[in-house]
Design a protein around this motif. Structure first.
Motif: not given
Lengths: 484, 90
Positions: A97, A101, A266-268, A271, B79-82
């Motif tokens: 992440k 970002i 995105n995060a999903r 994952h 966690k699902d973060i933007p």
């Protein structure tokens, strides 16, 4: 028989071709050419992200070299190969992440963009670009050679025709489709790798008379084959464990892997990719290397390790199924090569040209340049692969471990340690590559571990020491100039 | 360069640590079963589904255990973060 094997292979190449064309037609306009061509506009979803990471990472060694070694070493080599399960989740968890970002904030398209923004140093950029271009060019050529040899051995085509066939299939979709084509075809290739593994594993177990029978045959031949130590007990725990660095966690330093950690939506997606990636990579490694071991009972007496996989496939399966299975190493090679090609091209276009030669080049120029550079590099690799010079083969040896030792700390510590600075990065890269080349040439596998371990440790020390020492000097200079 | 007050970075840092922990668990399980059970003399090996116990537990079960751990970690700890800035808080 040759025809029946050839047909699924050609079908596979044809499908890849069309997928590539399709990808080029949906190149998005909105995000700008560079973001789209080199990064697919950061739209990768979970499944495709997992597949492109595995397909890019898994190459000829997973499907041909590895099983060949397992044939000779027994279950101990399978154990070694299972250290790669960690790549399924580690890279994304560690880079994941923060990298996503930050790279969006600075609009990074390449790994080097990230390094440039983080360290603000022309030396870092040029050193990185230089390493990527030189080492990955060689790695690509070596994979092409492997791919052509594979086609040659399966179809009986001459080496040069096989090379040409291979080159044409890969070059066209990479040049016109960019990252999106690469990712989509990688996905397809990952699926083939998965099913190819399943088919050959089941086929070999059946041909060998079941797992119990196979293992007992191996025990009868040489008990060490079913121990973790291998024949003559040559695989020490230290040596095998050291592979966790080379093909396990060290992979986080490979540019072709890190660039994908920037490309998902995105995060999903991240994952999902971690889960799918771990399952698929573990299955492929376990399945392919076990097949190599079991093949020893089915086709004893094979002298050249690289021939084990093609031979056992053709022995154990009906011709059409063998064709599908042999598409798997082809897929692995193509998916590695297409990623490397784009990476080298992006290093030339974005990291060198746009940064320093002509930063204000217009979008049309950039587009034409990207297409041209990718084509030229592809043709150059093709030319080299026809008659690979020794220098190329030599450079390829360092392309994996050397790049890991060079990039791992500038990337990872660059993300997580504020005190890391450009001097740390520069010295880390020089020490990493330098010591790797040195050890590989004069002291391979020092202290009984794989050659990569010491350079990684030394480059870590360089990064930390150089950053801390120069950090103090920079602070002192700043303090004294603010006082005067 | 990075605004360390961005609360999303706390999440990212935490997940990096989890990744490292998973790798450690992975390694210890792999090593322990492989060389713990595998160092016994070969003629005293026990076999499960035809495979020697050291291999079965380290490489087959170990693989399945890691898949389960990754699934659990991802579903409960991650966690699902933007990723875009200005997309609301995390």
């Amino acid at each position: 028989m040759k025809m029946a094997v050839l047909v699924p292979l050609l079908l596979f190449l044809g499908i890849i071709f069309f997928v590539g064309f399709y990808a080029s037609s949906i190149m998005k306009k909105k995000s700008g050419f560079l973001q789209e061509y080199f990064l697919g506009s950061r739209e990768l979803g979970g499944f495709i992200l997992a597949m492109t990471m595995i397909a890019t990472y898994g190459s000829a060694s997973s499907f041909i070299g590895g099983p060949g070694a397992a044939y000779n070493m027994g279950l101990g080599w399978v154990l070694l190969a299972m250290s790669q399960v960690v790549t399924g989740y580690f890279v994304l968890a560690v880079l994941g992440k923060k990298f996503a970002i930050v790279s969006r904030q600075i609009k990074a398209v390449t790994l080097i963009d990230f390094l440039k923004a983080r360290y603000g140093s022309k030396t870092v950029v040029l050193l990185s670009a230089g390493s990527i271009i030189i080492f990955l060019f060689s790695a690509m050529a070596a994979q092409w050679v492997g791919g052509a040899r594979l086609i040659e051995s399966i179809t009986g085509l001459s080496y040069t025709s096989a090379l040409f066939l291979f080159a044409v299939s890969v070059l066209i979709y990479v040049i016109i489709g960019g990252f999106r084509a690469v990712a989509l075809t990688d996905m397809l290739q990952g699926v083939i790798m998965f099913f190819g593994t399943l088919i050959i594993l089941i086929g070999t177990i059946i041909a060998g008379g079941g797992m119990e029978h196979i293992i007992q045959e191996l025990v009868a031949e040489d008990p060490d084959l079913v121990s973790p130590f291998g024949p003559d007990r040559q695989l020490t725990p230290l040596y095998v464990s050291s592979f966790w660095i080379l093909v396990g966690v060290g992979v986080v330093g490979l540019p072709q892997v890190t660039v994908r950690a920037m490309a998902y939506k995105n995060a999903r997606a991240m994952h999902r990719a971690m889960i799918i990636g771990t399952i698929v990579v573990g299955f492929i490694m376990l399945g392919m290397h076990l097949t190599g071991v079991f093949a020893r009972v089915v086709i004893p007496g094979v002298e050249i390790g690289d021939k084990v996989m093609p031979l056992v496939a053709m022995e154990v399966l009906p011709a059409w199924a063998a064709g599908i299975v042999l598409a798997a190493p082809m897929a692995a090679i193509m998916s590695t090569v297409d990623s490397l090609l784009l990476l080298v091209s992006s290093a030339v276009v974005k990291d060198v040209y746009l940064n320093y030669v002509k930063p204000d080049a217009g979008e049309q120029t950039v587009k034409r340049l990207s297409f041209a550079v990718t084509t030229i590099i592809g043709l150059a690799v093709f030319g080299m692969a026809i008659q690979p010079p020794d220098l190329l083969i030599w450079l390829n040896l360092f392309s994996f471990g050397g790049l890991e030792a060079a990039f791992i700390w500038p990337v990872v510590l660059g993300l997580y340690w504020k005190k890391g600075n450009k001097y740390g990065a520069i010295s880390s890269m020089i020490v990493g590559i330098g010591t790797y080349v040195y050890f590989h040439t004069y002291f391979p596998n020092p202290l009984g571990m794989h050659t990569v371990v010491l350079p990684v440790i030394l480059s870590l020390l360089s990064y930390v020491v150089a950053s801390l020492v120069t950090g103090q000097r920079l602070d002192a200079t700043a303090a004294s100039s603010s006082l005067s | 360069m990075f605004d360390s007050k961005d609360s999303r970075f706390k999440v990212a840092n935490r997940e990096a640590m989890i990744g490292i922990m998973l790798a450690l668990i992975n390694f210890i399980w792999w090593f322990g079963f492989a060389y713990g059970l595998g160092s016994k003399p070969v003629d005293s090996y026990q076999y499960i589904f035809g495979l020697p116990a050291w291999f079965f537990y380290s490489s087959v079960i170990g693989f399945l255990v890691m898949v389960v751990l990754v699934v659990i970690s991802v579903k409960t700890l991650f966690k699902d973060i933007p990723f875009e800035d200005g997309d609301g808080e995390s």
